[in-house]
Design an enzyme around this catalytic site. Sequence first.
Site, mmCIF file in Angstrom:
data_model
loop_
_atom_site.group_PDB
_atom_site.id
_atom_site.type_symbol
_atom_site.label_atom_id
_atom_site.label_comp_id
_atom_site.label_asym_id
_atom_site.label_seq_id
_atom_site.Cartn_x
_atom_site.Cartn_y
_atom_site.Cartn_z
ATOM 1 N N THR A 49 25.005 -35.311 -13.041
ATOM 2 C CA THR A 49 24.682 -34.416 -14.149
ATOM 3 C C THR A 49 24.030 -33.161 -13.599
ATOM 4 O OG1 THR A 49 22.413 -35.159 -14.582
ATOM 5 C CG2 THR A 49 24.201 -36.503 -15.488
ATOM 6 N N CYS A 50 23.610 -32.274 -14.507
ATOM 7 C CA CYS A 50 23.025 -31.017 -14.054
ATOM 8 C C CYS A 50 21.694 -31.213 -13.351
ATOM 9 C CB CYS A 50 22.854 -30.056 -15.225
ATOM 10 S SG CYS A 50 21.775 -30.672 -16.536
ATOM 11 N N GLN A 120 26.742 -39.250 -20.687
ATOM 12 C CA GLN A 120 26.969 -39.011 -19.258
ATOM 13 C C GLN A 120 27.125 -40.324 -18.494
ATOM 14 O OE1 GLN A 120 23.413 -36.655 -18.863
ATOM 15 N NE2 GLN A 120 24.518 -34.717 -18.970
#
Length: 450
Positions: A49-50, A120
């Site tokens: 993920t970010c 996610q």
Amino acid sequence: MSLLVVGLSHRTAPVGVLERAALTGDVPTRLLHDAAATATVAEAALVNTCNRIELYADVDKFHAGVAELSLLLAHHSGVDLEELTSHLYVHYEDRAVHHLFSVACGLDSMVVGEGQILGQLRDALARAQEEHTAGRGLNELFQQALRVGKRAHSETGIDKAGQSLVTFGLEQIAAGAGEIAGKRALVVGAGSMSSLAAATLVRAGIGELLIANRTPERAERLAANLGARTVDFAKVPETLADVDLVISCTGAAGVVISAEDIAAAVAVRTGERAQNWAETPLAFLDLAMPRDVDHDVHELPGALLVDLESLSHAHAATPGAGDVDAVTGIVAEEVAAFGAAQRAARIAPTVVALRAMASEVVLSELGRLNTRLPDLDERTRAEVSQTVKRVVDKLLHAPTVRVKQLAAEPGGASYADALRELFDLDPAAVQAVSGTPIGAQAKPSAGAPR
């Protein structure tokens, strides 16, 4: 399954390192395959993920697994292993399960309680399934993590402890540039995060919404769903002066919106064409990793930049929610239940093999009885057969029920070893039931890595 997780996140690495380590394009897929191909890894899944990169793996050796997964993360991220190691965390067995369940509940998120992480994790499992790197062990683990996350959100008010990263970012924007409602906004990107941001803007009452994406078709689909209109991606720099807010989240490897482009847009806004905007900063919410908006914009007058780094600092200053304690309790309870179920499952093949051996003994002895007493009538023969089977079942019932109960406790795998030794069970028979080698059934506990 001996679960190992090696990763880094916003809790252990500065945004600059996360930015350089970001996995884009086909890199996550290649990393998954390389991990699954190592000698110590049976299954692998990647949470990317970010603000976190985590490799989950079923390994047969702890130290070798840590070394191999760390090396792979360094190789595919492009960050030197020595530098990366100082930011990595390692969890094993029950602690790894606890970490994943905490992540699923939003306890480990930058914004505590945010629910986007569930999607996610679902995507991470789907990718591992599609690439055939996840087997039964990781499938069960991630499915349970998703259930635990849903339970935390349904049984507690953890959602109130924090909002999604988008919502929290927009709150920071509103604090520095005024209310969102009625403004003109440009969303750069059309992926899951950008789509969420665009939908959030619509719910917030945005006046006009523009969508720009490198692939025009994706931008058009998103715009059609939200009643927005599209902008040519190449025209993003010249569009900046015509909007109040820009949210960017692309998968680009470098800066998408430069400080020079923003300075030019600010000059237009504060010039003769837009005197009424002079006191309202041009706001940017950068949710990309690596960053889309030039970091130098933080120093640019007339512009406001909220990025992952500033979001991290802002949220660290907010008070925690009382429901965090409740979710922590749920996680502890679910980890214990999952561990007990896993340990009990490890002994099941041994119990099945024991009962199969007992059945073979019964059939063999009944066969001998038939040979010695061929004149027995069918009714007597059937009664003798049922009696022998009932005796064996009763003798095995208490030990097998008890051993399953004991196996659910920490260190319970030793009871499977005892059964195999006491009854001289054929290892091949146990393996035929479980589909895994004997050595893989009795792994060390979290406190005893190899």
